[in-house]
Design an enzyme around this catalytic site. Sequence first.
Site, PDB file in Angstrom:
ATOM      1  N   HIS A  13       9.298  -8.022  -7.406  1.00  0.00           N
ATOM      2  CA  HIS A  13       8.443  -8.231  -6.230  1.00  0.00           C
ATOM      3  C   HIS A  13       7.066  -8.740  -6.640  1.00  0.00           C
ATOM      4  O   HIS A  13       6.745  -8.822  -7.817  1.00  0.00           O
ATOM      5  CB  HIS A  13       8.312  -6.933  -5.414  1.00  0.00           C
ATOM      6  N   CYS A  23      -0.332  -7.269 -10.266  1.00  0.00           N
ATOM      7  CA  CYS A  23       0.702  -6.971  -9.251  1.00  0.00           C
ATOM      8  C   CYS A  23       0.669  -7.946  -8.096  1.00  0.00           C
ATOM      9  O   CYS A  23       1.689  -8.192  -7.465  1.00  0.00           O
ATOM     10  CB  CYS A  23       0.512  -5.566  -8.696  1.00  0.00           C
ATOM     11  N   HIS A  28       7.101  -9.552 -10.844  1.00  0.00           N
ATOM     12  CA  HIS A  28       7.419  -8.597 -11.908  1.00  0.00           C
ATOM     13  C   HIS A  28       8.432  -7.599 -11.365  1.00  0.00           C
ATOM     14  O   HIS A  28       8.643  -7.521 -10.159  1.00  0.00           O
ATOM     15  CB  HIS A  28       6.145  -7.877 -12.384  1.00  0.00           C
ATOM     16  N   HIS A  30      10.561  -3.616 -11.485  1.00  0.00           N
ATOM     17  CA  HIS A  30      10.471  -2.180 -11.761  1.00  0.00           C
ATOM     18  C   HIS A  30      11.873  -1.598 -11.804  1.00  0.00           C
ATOM     19  O   HIS A  30      12.790  -2.098 -11.156  1.00  0.00           O
ATOM     20  CB  HIS A  30       9.697  -1.453 -10.654  1.00  0.00           C
ATOM     21  N   HIS A  68      18.899  -5.653  -8.574  1.00  0.00           N
ATOM     22  CA  HIS A  68      18.847  -7.050  -9.020  1.00  0.00           C
ATOM     23  C   HIS A  68      18.525  -8.008  -7.877  1.00  0.00           C
ATOM     24  O   HIS A  68      19.144  -9.073  -7.735  1.00  0.00           O
ATOM     25  CB  HIS A  68      20.135  -7.443  -9.745  1.00  0.00           C
ATOM     26  N   GLU A 136       8.186   4.046  -8.456  1.00  0.00           N
ATOM     27  CA  GLU A 136       8.090   2.663  -8.903  1.00  0.00           C
ATOM     28  C   GLU A 136       8.044   2.616 -10.432  1.00  0.00           C
ATOM     29  O   GLU A 136       8.546   1.692 -11.060  1.00  0.00           O
ATOM     30  CB  GLU A 136       6.826   2.043  -8.319  1.00  0.00           C
TER      31      GLU A 136
HETATM   32 ZN   LIG Z   1       5.117  -3.823  -8.885  1.00  0.00          ZN
END
Ligand SMILES: [Zn+2]
Length: 198
Positions: A13, A23, A28, A30, A68, A136
Amino acid sequence: MLIRKLFKFESAHIVRNCSSDRCRRSIHGHSYKVEVLLEAHTLDHGQMVYDFGLMKGTIKDVIDAFDHTICYWDKDDPEYIRLSQQFSARWIALPVSPSAEQFARLFFVLIDAILKLTVMKNGEGDVTLHSVIAHETDTGYAQAFRDDAYNPRMGDIHLQDIVFSEQVCAEWSDPQLYDKLLAGTPLVNPEVALQIKV
Ligand SMILES: [Zn+2]
């Protein structure tokens, strides 16, 4: 009494407007952990709040749909959305930003809908969704309670505004799963033949 089941998924995201530069401007990923907490004041015939095995059905399928994927806020730049869809077969459009806070709220709304449609068959009591925790990272999580999930000041989340890509739907054991959820089709749990009379 509370019970808790843990689910996991990996997803990418961007969180627009957040304070961390890393961010808000870079795609990137998680390794998310989602804890689903159910509450009841009586137990079923198996003397459980709700059989953990039953949570491996639609609840697991809906959370696993996020694995994914790239998840984006549907208010994001149309070009970013177009390219996300072009270069990722698995994407999910969200009516809110994909922050941990909003994932906790999203999963609350989704799982609450599933539980309301579930026809329980083993003497379950007043089973309700207590809260959802979305981790997260190993050190940061958000926990959404009912008041948070349906709080319009945090952004409206309606099921029909969560859009799963064709590929996500195709990989469900029932590709019509989400359509059925939107249509309010009952989810009937299996009958249980009691071995000991209660
Ligand atoms: Zn993030």
